[in-house]
Design a protein around this motif. Structure first.
Motif, mmCIF file in Angstrom:
data_model
loop_
_atom_site.group_PDB
_atom_site.id
_atom_site.type_symbol
_atom_site.label_atom_id
_atom_site.label_comp_id
_atom_site.label_asym_id
_atom_site.label_seq_id
_atom_site.Cartn_x
_atom_site.Cartn_y
_atom_site.Cartn_z
ATOM 1 N N UNK A 1 -4.077 19.217 -1.973
ATOM 2 C CA UNK A 1 -3.388 20.195 -2.851
ATOM 3 C C UNK A 1 -1.903 20.274 -2.476
ATOM 4 N N UNK A 2 -1.056 20.280 -3.478
ATOM 5 C CA UNK A 2 0.373 20.452 -3.223
ATOM 6 C C UNK A 2 0.657 21.903 -2.853
ATOM 7 N N UNK A 3 1.676 22.091 -2.016
ATOM 8 C CA UNK A 3 1.935 23.420 -1.480
ATOM 9 C C UNK A 3 3.401 23.797 -1.599
ATOM 10 N N UNK A 4 3.633 25.047 -1.984
ATOM 11 C CA UNK A 4 5.001 25.560 -1.969
ATOM 12 C C UNK A 4 5.085 26.653 -0.908
ATOM 13 N N UNK A 5 5.896 26.431 0.107
ATOM 14 C CA UNK A 5 6.158 27.458 1.105
ATOM 15 C C UNK A 5 7.273 28.337 0.555
ATOM 16 N N UNK A 6 7.043 29.642 0.538
ATOM 17 C CA UNK A 6 7.978 30.533 -0.173
ATOM 18 C C UNK A 6 7.921 31.950 0.379
ATOM 19 N N UNK B 1 9.984 33.094 7.271
ATOM 20 C CA UNK B 1 11.059 32.177 7.689
ATOM 21 C C UNK B 1 11.869 32.725 8.861
ATOM 22 N N UNK B 2 11.967 34.061 8.948
ATOM 23 C CA UNK B 2 12.779 34.660 10.005
ATOM 24 C C UNK B 2 12.141 34.499 11.391
ATOM 25 N N UNK B 3 10.870 34.135 11.424
ATOM 26 C CA UNK B 3 10.223 33.892 12.721
ATOM 27 C C UNK B 3 10.475 32.464 13.212
ATOM 28 N N UNK B 4 11.024 31.631 12.344
ATOM 29 C CA UNK B 4 11.445 30.275 12.690
ATOM 30 C C UNK B 4 10.372 29.513 13.470
ATOM 31 N N UNK B 5 9.190 29.461 12.894
ATOM 32 C CA UNK B 5 8.082 28.718 13.506
ATOM 33 C C UNK B 5 8.440 27.235 13.605
ATOM 34 N N UNK B 6 7.898 26.584 14.631
ATOM 35 C CA UNK B 6 8.226 25.170 14.868
ATOM 36 C C UNK B 6 7.849 24.290 13.673
ATOM 37 N N UNK C 1 16.184 13.098 -4.433
ATOM 38 C CA UNK C 1 15.973 14.429 -3.849
ATOM 39 C C UNK C 1 16.541 14.486 -2.431
ATOM 40 N N UNK C 2 16.419 13.376 -1.698
ATOM 41 C CA UNK C 2 16.959 13.344 -0.339
ATOM 42 C C UNK C 2 18.496 13.379 -0.370
ATOM 43 N N UNK C 3 19.097 12.678 -1.304
ATOM 44 C CA UNK C 3 20.566 12.752 -1.452
ATOM 45 C C UNK C 3 20.994 14.186 -1.714
ATOM 46 N N UNK C 4 20.315 14.817 -2.683
ATOM 47 C CA UNK C 4 20.719 16.190 -3.052
ATOM 48 C C UNK C 4 20.431 17.176 -1.922
ATOM 49 N N UNK C 5 19.324 16.975 -1.204
ATOM 50 C CA UNK C 5 19.048 17.846 -0.058
ATOM 51 C C UNK C 5 20.236 17.827 0.903
ATOM 52 N N UNK C 6 20.758 16.645 1.178
ATOM 53 C CA UNK C 6 21.862 16.541 2.136
ATOM 54 C C UNK C 6 23.173 17.060 1.553
ATOM 55 N N UNK C 7 23.391 16.852 0.270
ATOM 56 C CA UNK C 7 24.592 17.430 -0.358
ATOM 57 C C UNK C 7 24.575 18.949 -0.172
ATOM 58 N N UNK C 8 23.422 19.566 -0.454
ATOM 59 C CA UNK C 8 23.342 21.023 -0.314
ATOM 60 C C UNK C 8 23.364 21.434 1.159
ATOM 61 N N UNK C 9 22.845 20.589 2.032
ATOM 62 C CA UNK C 9 22.962 20.852 3.472
ATOM 63 C C UNK C 9 24.437 21.103 3.806
ATOM 64 N N UNK C 10 25.294 20.233 3.319
ATOM 65 C CA UNK C 10 26.717 20.385 3.621
ATOM 66 C C UNK C 10 27.367 21.503 2.824
ATOM 67 N N UNK C 11 27.116 21.522 1.538
ATOM 68 C CA UNK C 11 27.835 22.473 0.686
ATOM 69 C C UNK C 11 27.348 23.905 0.878
ATOM 70 N N UNK C 12 26.172 24.083 1.439
ATOM 71 C CA UNK C 12 25.692 25.439 1.722
ATOM 72 C C UNK C 12 25.661 25.713 3.234
ATOM 73 N N UNK C 13 24.770 25.057 3.949
ATOM 74 C CA UNK C 13 24.558 25.396 5.361
ATOM 75 C C UNK C 13 25.764 25.053 6.246
ATOM 76 N N UNK C 14 26.230 23.814 6.164
ATOM 77 C CA UNK C 14 27.375 23.404 6.982
ATOM 78 C C UNK C 14 28.611 24.222 6.590
ATOM 79 N N UNK C 15 28.773 24.426 5.284
ATOM 80 C CA UNK C 15 29.905 25.216 4.791
ATOM 81 C C UNK C 15 29.916 26.617 5.393
ATOM 82 N N UNK D 1 14.679 21.374 8.728
ATOM 83 C CA UNK D 1 15.581 21.724 9.842
ATOM 84 C C UNK D 1 16.690 22.689 9.405
ATOM 85 N N UNK D 2 16.907 22.827 8.095
ATOM 86 C CA UNK D 2 17.912 23.789 7.625
ATOM 87 C C UNK D 2 17.406 25.220 7.774
ATOM 88 N N UNK D 3 16.086 25.392 8.002
ATOM 89 C CA UNK D 3 15.538 26.735 8.195
ATOM 90 C C UNK D 3 15.540 27.570 6.928
#
Lengths: 221, 221
Positions: free
Chosen positions: A1-6, A34-39, B88-102, A46-48
């Motif tokens: 089953x596909x899963x959305x963590x939210x 998300x605020x518990x930052x589980x491993x 999706x991986x390209x866009x994930x990294x674009x947003x990594x920079x434009x949101x998180x790194x920013x 990794x963006x958390x």
């Protein structure tokens, strides 16, 4: 089953939930503290950040990357127009909400009133709440002006821009922070999008300690 | 003539400049003092943000919407892979920079040290500068790890993700805030992207009051 963590009231998660439901893609919803930052959570992203979509062996992060992936992989029903200029307008509005509206309104109202309590960060800062309550007026007026000339926010058809807007506004409506009397066009647009089957799961959300007002799930609000 | 309204050190403007140059699309660069909020500027983009691209009668806003528009309209050379998962991986990294790194790095270092002075907002807040100097280490390490298994950030070919990363890192390099000795893979990646003809205009930037260090424009840095 596909899963959305939210988490239920996150506008970024809601945008993805709306797109999944509109395209009739079933996923298991898993609440992630998300605020518990589980491993495991940080290994997946990794963006958390949420949402994270586990989909057929892929781990997809960043709400807009996920939405574009879903649009490319499941083009029907279409949530993006075909022309590059029209697509640019959809994306402009998505980023309007996910960046500008998020910073000026969602962070100041929803995160102050709800997230701070849930994550144990403390009480709302009343200056931020005031700034958010002031800023939302400009945004509602802007949307009202767009809708004077358009059926949907980015043009004649419903797109990701409408879902990005509805994701933020519905989360704020859960805490009664949207004045639907401010603009008749906007109210009509929200009634239209709120009555879609894709919206049902959002209207059923319940956050412990924050009961929604009666109008929240009412289609005739 | 097509026009890009920009400021030289903005990573969002730099990303678009790199894409335009890589695709050999000539534009006139016009510096916009966005903090003065001129009426013409706000008419072009009610969000009050840069870059803004005037292109064949269209007014395009939001850097990622502009980049996707350019990619769709001028697919060669390609800056996006074809498969939805790879995109999706390209866009994930674009947003990594434009949101998180920013948020964690660029705002704390570049905006504190440079933008505050240019816009008359005052002196850098040393707590923010410290936080940025600490946070960039995590990001450089993360990029180094990605580059252990990939030639470019999102995979085997150069994409928008590399340009988003290079846009932020080059702006920080202008104020000597990137420790290129931290990771050999990352340094090699930056040497490769910095030597592209598309990078020349960025390396020639000069911000009054902030002369760049000698290594900034040096391809053998």
């Amino acid at each position: 089953m596909n899963r959305l963590f939210h988490v239920p009231l996150s506008p970024f998660c809601r945008k993805v939930r709306l797109v999944l439901a509109e395209k009739k893609i079933e996923v298991e919803l898993i609440e992630e503290r998300y605020w518990e930052r589980a491993a495991d959570f940080l290994r997946r992203n990794p963006a958390g950040k949420l949402p994270i979509l586990r989909f057929e062996g892929l781990t997809l992060c960043e709400s807009q990357a996920i939405c574009e992936f879903l649009e490319e992989s499941f083009p029907n029903p279409a949530l993006m127009p075909l022309g590059p200029a029209e697509r640019a307008e959809v994306r402009r509005l998505v980023f309007w909400f996910d960046d500008k509206f998020h910073k000026e309104v969602t962070s100041n109202l929803l995160y102050e009133r709800v997230n701070k309590k849930i994550t144990g960060e403390g009480y709302p800062d009343s200056r931020n709440v005031k700034a958010g309550a002031q800023a939302i007026k400009f945004h509602l007026d802007y949307l009202g002006r767009l809708l004077e000339e358009r059926r949907w926010l980015a043009g004649d058809s419903m797109t990701l821009a409408d879902f990005a807007a509805a994701a933020h506004l519905s989360a704020l409506d859960y805490i009664s922070d949207v004045d639907w009397n401010r603009n008749a066009n906007l109210r009509e647009w929200y009634a239209k999008i709120k009555s879609r089957p894709a919206f049902r799961s959002l209207l059923a959300d319940q956050v412990p300690g924050f009961p929604p007002p009666p109008h929240y799930a009412d289609l005739d609000f």
